[in-house]
Every structure is written in C-alpha cells, then in structure tokens.
Scaffold this motif. Structure first.
Motif, PDB file in Angstrom:
ATOM      1  N   SER A  57       0.815  -1.221   0.000  1.00 48.42           N
ATOM      2  CA  SER A  57       0.000   0.000   0.000  1.00 48.42           C
ATOM      3  C   SER A  57       0.843   1.262   0.000  1.00 48.42           C
ATOM      4  CB  SER A  57      -0.902   0.006   1.237  1.00 48.42           C
ATOM      5  OG  SER A  57      -1.761  -1.095   1.262  1.00 48.42           O
ATOM      6  N   ARG A  58       2.064   1.182  -0.493  1.00 47.50           N
ATOM      7  CA  ARG A  58       2.946   2.332  -0.344  1.00 47.50           C
ATOM      8  C   ARG A  58       2.441   3.589  -1.057  1.00 47.50           C
ATOM      9  NH1 ARG A  58       5.376  -1.691  -3.188  1.00 47.50           N
ATOM     10  NH2 ARG A  58       6.260  -1.262  -5.248  1.00 47.50           N
ATOM     11  N   GLU A  59       1.570   3.416  -2.065  1.00 47.10           N
ATOM     12  CA  GLU A  59       1.016   4.601  -2.714  1.00 47.10           C
ATOM     13  C   GLU A  59       0.035   5.337  -1.795  1.00 47.10           C
ATOM     14  OE1 GLU A  59      -1.944   1.425  -3.274  1.00 47.10           O
ATOM     15  OE2 GLU A  59       0.238   1.497  -3.508  1.00 47.10           O
ATOM     16  N   THR A  60      -0.478   4.637  -0.787  1.00 48.29           N
ATOM     17  CA  THR A  60      -1.321   5.252   0.247  1.00 48.29           C
ATOM     18  C   THR A  60      -0.517   5.531   1.507  1.00 48.29           C
ATOM     19  OG1 THR A  60      -3.279   4.082  -0.566  1.00 48.29           O
ATOM     20  CG2 THR A  60      -3.377   4.925   1.692  1.00 48.29           C
ATOM     21  N   TYR A  61       0.300   4.566   1.853  1.00 49.02           N
ATOM     22  CA  TYR A  61       1.050   4.583   3.108  1.00 49.02           C
ATOM     23  C   TYR A  61       2.033   5.751   3.185  1.00 49.02           C
ATOM     24  CZ  TYR A  61       4.399   2.615   6.559  1.00 49.02           C
ATOM     25  OH  TYR A  61       5.233   2.408   7.620  1.00 49.02           O
ATOM     26  N   ILE A  62       2.857   5.919   2.153  1.00 49.29           N
ATOM     27  CA  ILE A  62       3.896   6.948   2.193  1.00 49.29           C
ATOM     28  C   ILE A  62       3.299   8.361   2.192  1.00 49.29           C
ATOM     29  CG2 ILE A  62       5.892   7.915   0.986  1.00 49.29           C
ATOM     30  CD1 ILE A  62       6.590   5.038   0.122  1.00 49.29           C
ATOM     31  N   PRO A  63       2.326   8.675   1.336  1.00 50.98           N
ATOM     32  CA  PRO A  63       1.719  10.004   1.417  1.00 50.98           C
ATOM     33  C   PRO A  63       1.047  10.282   2.765  1.00 50.98           C
ATOM     34  CG  PRO A  63       1.224   9.009  -0.703  1.00 50.98           C
ATOM     35  CD  PRO A  63       1.854   7.940   0.142  1.00 50.98           C
ATOM     36  N   ALA A  64       0.474   9.249   3.383  1.00 50.80           N
ATOM     37  CA  ALA A  64      -0.148   9.442   4.696  1.00 50.80           C
ATOM     38  C   ALA A  64       0.904   9.803   5.742  1.00 50.80           C
ATOM     39  CB  ALA A  64      -0.896   8.181   5.111  1.00 50.80           C
ATOM     40  N   LEU A  65       2.037   9.130   5.688  1.00 50.58           N
ATOM     41  CA  LEU A  65       3.134   9.475   6.595  1.00 50.58           C
ATOM     42  C   LEU A  65       3.616  10.903   6.340  1.00 50.58           C
ATOM     43  CD1 LEU A  65       5.275   6.198   6.469  1.00 50.58           C
ATOM     44  CD2 LEU A  65       4.003   7.047   8.449  1.00 50.58           C
ATOM     45  N   GLU A  66       3.759  11.252   5.073  1.00 50.39           N
ATOM     46  CA  GLU A  66       4.219  12.594   4.711  1.00 50.39           C
ATOM     47  C   GLU A  66       3.277  13.665   5.246  1.00 50.39           C
ATOM     48  OE1 GLU A  66       6.069  15.782   3.582  1.00 50.39           O
ATOM     49  OE2 GLU A  66       6.999  13.825   3.215  1.00 50.39           O
ATOM     50  N   ARG A  67       1.980  13.477   5.072  1.00 53.17           N
ATOM     51  CA  ARG A  67       1.011  14.459   5.553  1.00 53.17           C
ATOM     52  C   ARG A  67       1.091  14.625   7.072  1.00 53.17           C
ATOM     53  NH1 ARG A  67      -2.226  11.795   1.748  1.00 53.17           N
ATOM     54  NH2 ARG A  67      -3.223  10.554   3.395  1.00 53.17           N
ATOM     55  N   PHE A  68       1.180  13.494   7.759  1.00 58.74           N
ATOM     56  CA  PHE A  68       1.233  13.533   9.225  1.00 58.74           C
ATOM     57  C   PHE A  68       2.504  14.206   9.712  1.00 58.74           C
ATOM     58  CE2 PHE A  68       2.462  11.487  13.277  1.00 58.74           C
ATOM     59  CZ  PHE A  68       1.353  11.817  14.051  1.00 58.74           C
ATOM     60  N   LEU A  69       3.633  13.839   9.132  1.00 60.13           N
ATOM     61  CA  LEU A  69       4.907  14.409   9.555  1.00 60.13           C
ATOM     62  C   LEU A  69       4.969  15.912   9.239  1.00 60.13           C
ATOM     63  CD1 LEU A  69       7.264  11.529   8.375  1.00 60.13           C
ATOM     64  CD2 LEU A  69       6.675  12.099  10.746  1.00 60.13           C
ATOM     65  N   THR A  70       4.499  16.287   8.063  1.00 59.69           N
ATOM     66  CA  THR A  70       4.535  17.696   7.683  1.00 59.69           C
ATOM     67  C   THR A  70       3.630  18.528   8.589  1.00 59.69           C
ATOM     68  OG1 THR A  70       5.062  17.158   5.392  1.00 59.69           O
ATOM     69  CG2 THR A  70       4.095  19.327   5.815  1.00 59.69           C
ATOM     70  N   ALA A  71       2.484  17.965   8.959  1.00 55.24           N
ATOM     71  CA  ALA A  71       1.551  18.689   9.826  1.00 55.24           C
ATOM     72  C   ALA A  71       2.164  18.998  11.186  1.00 55.24           C
ATOM     73  CB  ALA A  71       0.266  17.885   9.987  1.00 55.24           C
ATOM     74  N   HIS A  72       3.022  18.086  11.659  1.00 55.32           N
ATOM     75  CA  HIS A  72       3.525  18.239  13.024  1.00 55.32           C
ATOM     76  C   HIS A  72       5.010  18.596  13.125  1.00 55.32           C
ATOM     77  CE1 HIS A  72      -0.261  16.856  14.656  1.00 55.32           C
ATOM     78  NE2 HIS A  72      -0.247  15.866  13.773  1.00 55.32           N
ATOM     79  N   LEU A  73       5.737  18.394  12.019  1.00 57.78           N
ATOM     80  CA  LEU A  73       7.171  18.645  12.051  1.00 57.78           C
ATOM     81  C   LEU A  73       7.615  19.665  11.005  1.00 57.78           C
ATOM     82  CD1 LEU A  73       8.410  14.957  12.324  1.00 57.78           C
ATOM     83  CD2 LEU A  73       8.166  16.576  14.207  1.00 57.78           C
ATOM     84  N   GLY A  74       6.746  19.982  10.059  1.00 58.31           N
ATOM     85  CA  GLY A  74       7.155  20.821   8.952  1.00 58.31           C
ATOM     86  C   GLY A  74       7.872  20.001   7.891  1.00 58.31           C
ATOM     87  N   THR A  75       8.403  20.665   6.876  1.00 58.57           N
ATOM     88  CA  THR A  75       9.101  19.967   5.805  1.00 58.57           C
ATOM     89  C   THR A  75      10.558  19.748   6.192  1.00 58.57           C
ATOM     90  OG1 THR A  75       9.575  22.100   4.763  1.00 58.57           O
ATOM     91  CG2 THR A  75       7.611  20.922   4.037  1.00 58.57           C
TER      92      THR A  75
END
Length: 269
Positions: free
Chosen positions: A250-268
């Motif tokens: 599911s990496r096409e779902t999994y990786i973007p979900a991680l990216e969104r979560f990390l960016t929301a709380h850690l920035g880029t």
C-alpha cells in the motif's frame, strides 16, 4: 450447573497461569542471522551498541538523513530482527527522518533472552542513547509496528516523544485471539502485559494509527479499538495487504499518509 461452571472456569485460569513461562516462546520469534543492511538500500549507517539498565548489550543501526526534520526511534515487530526492516528504513530516510532501529534482547546480535519486561528496558535504552547524543524528546518520532507498537506505548508511560506512529498494533495482545470472552481470563491468569489500550488512554501527543482490514495476524478491529482509545490528537489511515507486507503493498497510500502527518507536526525537511 453453577458449581460446575465455576470449577471449569477456575481450572481454565489455573492452566493458563501455569502456561505463563511459555509466554516468551509464544510472543517472540527472533532470528540471529542478519539478512541485509542499510547499504543494500543505498543508505549510510553506523553500527551502535546500546546497554540496558540491567546490563544487556543490544545491537542497533543509526541511519542519518541530511537536513532531517526529526529522528525516528523504530520499535520493530516480534519476528526476525532489524535486518528485515531495511525497506522501511529507506522509506523513513526519504521522508526526511534520521532513524535509530534496535534489536530487542535475543534478536540478531543482541545479547539476552526476550521477555515483556526485558524489551521494555531495551526500548528505554534506545531512547536514552538518543538523549545522550543530544536529541531532545521534541525531535523524536516514536514508531512501533505490530508488537513494536505495544513496546512503544509502554515507553510513553515514562517519556514524551514529539509524535507517535502505531502500525498494525493491537489494543490488547489477547484480542489477537479473536475471542473476546477469553481476554479477561487470560489477563487475570498471565498478567497485565502490554495493556496498550490503557496506555493509549494516557497519550497526549499527536498519534497516527495505521492498519489493514486484510491483516490476518492482528485483527483490524484491534487497530480501531486502539485508535479509539487514544486520548490526544489522532489520525487513522486504512491500508491494504497482509500483516507483514501491507505497508509495502500500500505504499502509494502509506507513504503520502506518513508525509502528511509528519509535515503537519514537524514541517518539511
């Protein structure tokens, strides 16, 4: 009938209590031989030795990322060893995270024999090593997959990471049996081990829960129960695929979900 039922119930509890010494062989499935290294995924890394409070020496890998936005502390599942998680290290590196992944006692090149109490000490030793290197709790992403999620949740009883990611993790280890009525009996007989739901109810950090309905090891309902128990800010992501390979399928779902979560709380990065 009542007397007979109570007798059978008491006998069942006694049998389960007598089986408690077998718990490590049921819960932990380590392998000693390393099958890969971060170099196989094109990653620079450092071999690290951690020492627990009870003197056990653990093997770990420190995988740096340039301009990292945070450091990920990786608590892996109950099978194999850290070398089985190289693909995940690549994913986290590409997401702008430095990683520290460690083997529990009895896994890979780590000394000792695994136990619920022992792996809790192992996770604390990894946390303390990061602290000794100047990594503040505010810079740590705590990640746990499968049993590693329970280990990570136990760690949050005494430490506070920036964020927490739980993947394919149970609310109760007894929930894996898919027989709800047995859970209270098992907990009474075996002990209050990995009470992840209770730990989740204390959480005050942003938490991402990931699970697949196709998971044949930890039922999807356990992932939902755990998510519902989380007290603080939380996000749930549904993926597809089996327990061990769902993140990759599911990496096409999994990786973007991680990216969104990390960016929301850690920035880029």
């Amino acid at each position: 009938m009542l007397r007979t039922s109570l007798l059978l119930l008491g006998l069942l509890v006694a049998v389960m209590a007598a089986a408690r010494p077998l718990l490590p062989s049921l819960a932990f499935h380590p392998t000693r031989e390393l099958s890969a290294s971060p170099e196989d995924a094109g990653l620079r890394y450092e071999d690290v030795t951690l020492t627990t409070e009870d003197g056990v020496r653990l093997h770990a890998w420190y995988v740096p990322a340039e301009n990292a936005r945070a450091t990920l502390l990786f608590c892996h599942g109950n099978g194999g060893n850290l070398s089985w998680r190289v693909n995940s290290l690549r994913i986290f590196h590409d997401l702008g995270l430095t990683s520290l992944i460690f083997d529990y006692r009895g896994y890979g090149r780590s000394e000792g024999t695994p136990s619920p109490e022992g792996v809790a000490r192992d996770a604390r030793a990894a946390w303390d090593w990061l602290q000794s290197k100047g990594v503040s709790p505010h810079e740590i992403v705590l990640f746990g997959r499968s049993l590693g999620g329970a280990v990570a949740l136990e760690l949050t009883r005494s430490v506070t990471p920036r964020v927490l990611i739980l993947e394919s993790t149970f609310a109760s280890p007894f929930g894996v049996l898919r027989l709800d009525f047995l859970a209270p009996l098992l907990r009474a007989a075996v002990g209050d081990i990995w009470n992840s739901r209770e730990a989740a109810e204390r959480l005050a950090v942003p938490t991402l829960c990931i699970h697949s309905p196709d998971d044949g090891v930890v039922p999807f309902r356990e992932g939902r129960r755990l998510y519902e128990a989380v007290a603080g800010e939380k996000t749930f992501v549904e993926i597809r695929g089996g327990h061990n390979e769902g993140y990759w399928e599911s990496r096409e779902t999994y990786i973007p979900a991680l990216e969104r979560f990390l960016t929301a709380h850690l920035g880029t990065p």
